[in-house]
Each structure stands twice: as structure tokens, then as C-alpha cells.
Design a protein around this motif. Structure first.
Motif, short mmCIF file in Angstrom:
data_model
loop_
_atom_site.label_atom_id
_atom_site.label_comp_id
_atom_site.label_asym_id
_atom_site.label_seq_id
_atom_site.Cartn_x
_atom_site.Cartn_y
_atom_site.Cartn_z
N ALA A 83 -4.63 12.38 -10.35
CA ALA A 83 -5.27 11.47 -9.39
C ALA A 83 -4.42 10.22 -9.16
N VAL A 84 -3.84 9.69 -10.23
CA VAL A 84 -2.96 8.52 -10.09
C VAL A 84 -1.76 8.87 -9.22
N CYS A 85 -1.14 10.01 -9.50
CA CYS A 85 0.03 10.42 -8.71
C CYS A 85 -0.35 10.76 -7.27
N THR A 86 -1.52 11.33 -7.07
CA THR A 86 -1.99 11.61 -5.72
C THR A 86 -2.13 10.30 -4.95
N ARG A 87 -2.68 9.30 -5.59
CA ARG A 87 -2.83 7.99 -4.95
C ARG A 87 -1.46 7.40 -4.61
N LEU A 88 -0.53 7.49 -5.54
CA LEU A 88 0.81 6.95 -5.31
C LEU A 88 1.55 7.66 -4.18
N LEU A 89 1.27 8.95 -4.03
CA LEU A 89 1.94 9.76 -3.01
C LEU A 89 1.10 9.94 -1.75
N ARG A 90 0.13 9.07 -1.53
CA ARG A 90 -0.85 9.24 -0.46
C ARG A 90 -0.24 9.33 0.94
N ARG A 91 0.96 8.85 1.13
CA ARG A 91 1.60 8.92 2.45
C ARG A 91 2.19 10.30 2.73
N ASN A 92 2.29 11.13 1.70
CA ASN A 92 2.81 12.49 1.85
C ASN A 92 1.76 13.45 1.33
N GLN A 93 0.91 13.93 2.22
CA GLN A 93 -0.25 14.74 1.80
C GLN A 93 0.15 16.00 1.04
#
Length: 158
Positions: A83-93
């Protein structure tokens, strides 16, 4: 952002994750699992409060689902890291949706092999978990994200 609203949204996400996991228990746990609740793991793209909420939902579903202590600890950790990494990478779905596949495949796959299915080779356990995650996160996750984006902004960010 109103902290009460964010906390409420987080509680709803955690509850949804746990309820979906428990209602679909036959496919949510085991050597080959497809946790449809993992489709919620793309919500950190939109909502920062989804990061801890997903970890809490995973923790609750593992405890209430009768998982072994290592699964409770490391499964929750895998969800939190993803979830943390998903948030950090939010600009690249695409990259964001791959994070739960990666973390759960490696961490939960290792837990499944160690605690539940030592007779199945570790790489296969990792592959089985990652495949189930891919279905939830990369096929269903974008649908959940698209639906969440249709919610009026004032409701999501008030």
C-alpha cells in the motif's frame, strides 16, 4: 482535509476489506488464493488513508479467518508495504497495481510455503499467490479505482 472524514473513509475501507475476505473465505485463504478484497489495494492511488486502512483490514481478516501468527504478522506487513509503494507510485497505475502482486507473492508466498504447504515448492507458492493477486489487483483493481474516481470529489476529499 478533515481528519474525521479521512478516518471514517479508512474505517470503511478496512471493514470492506475484512468483510469481502471473510465472506469469500474459501478462495481468500490457502495455497491458491484469490482475495477479491485485494482489488481495493489500488485505493491508495486516490486516498492516503487507504494505506493504513488496507493493513488494518488485512490484519482483521487474518485474525478472524484463523490464520497462523506468522501469516497475521507477515501478511499484514506485505499489505502495508504494498500500500505504501502503491501510494508512492500513484502517478503510474500499472506500476502501482504491481506492488501488491510483488509483495504478496514473495512474502505471503513464503508464509504459505512455510506454515501451510511445505510440500509445495517455495517458488510455486510464490507464483500461486502472485497469480491470485494479479487477478485481484491488475484486473479488478482498475475497475474499483474507476468506480472510486466517479465518487464526487467533495465526498472523497472533504
Amino acid at each position: 482535509m478533515n481528519n474525521t472524514n479521512a478516518l471514517t473513509r479508512g474505517a470503511i475501507i478496512a471493514a470492506l476489506y475484512a468483510v469481502i475476505t471473510l465472506l469469500l473465505a474459501p478462495i481468500s485463504y490457502g495455497e491458491v488464493q484469490i482475495r477479491l478484497s485485494e482489488s481495493l489495494t489500488l485505493l491508495p492511488v486516490l486516498l492516503p488513508e487507504a494505506v493504513p486502512a488496507l493493513a488494518v483490514g488485512c490484519l482483521l481478516s487474518n485474525i478472524l479467518g484463523g490464520a497462523m501468527i506468522f501469516d497475521v504478522i507477515f501478511g499484514t506487513l506485505a499489505t502495508l508495504l504494498a500500500a505504501v509503494c502503491t501510494r508512492l507510485l500513484r502517478r503510474n497505475q500499472l506500476a502501482a497495481s504491481f506492488m501488491p502482486v510483488l509483495y504478496n507473492g514473495v512474502i505471503v508466498g513464503t508464509v504459505v510455503h512455510t506454515c501451510y504447504a511445505p510440500m509445495i515448492a517455495l517458488p510455486l507458492c510464490m507464483l500461486f499467490v502472485a497469480a491470485g493477486e494479479a487477478v485481484s489487483c491488475m484486473l479488478l483493481g482498475p475497475i474499483v479505482l474507476r468506480a472510486a474516481r466517479r465518487i464526487p470529489s467533495k465526498m472523497l476529499h472533504s
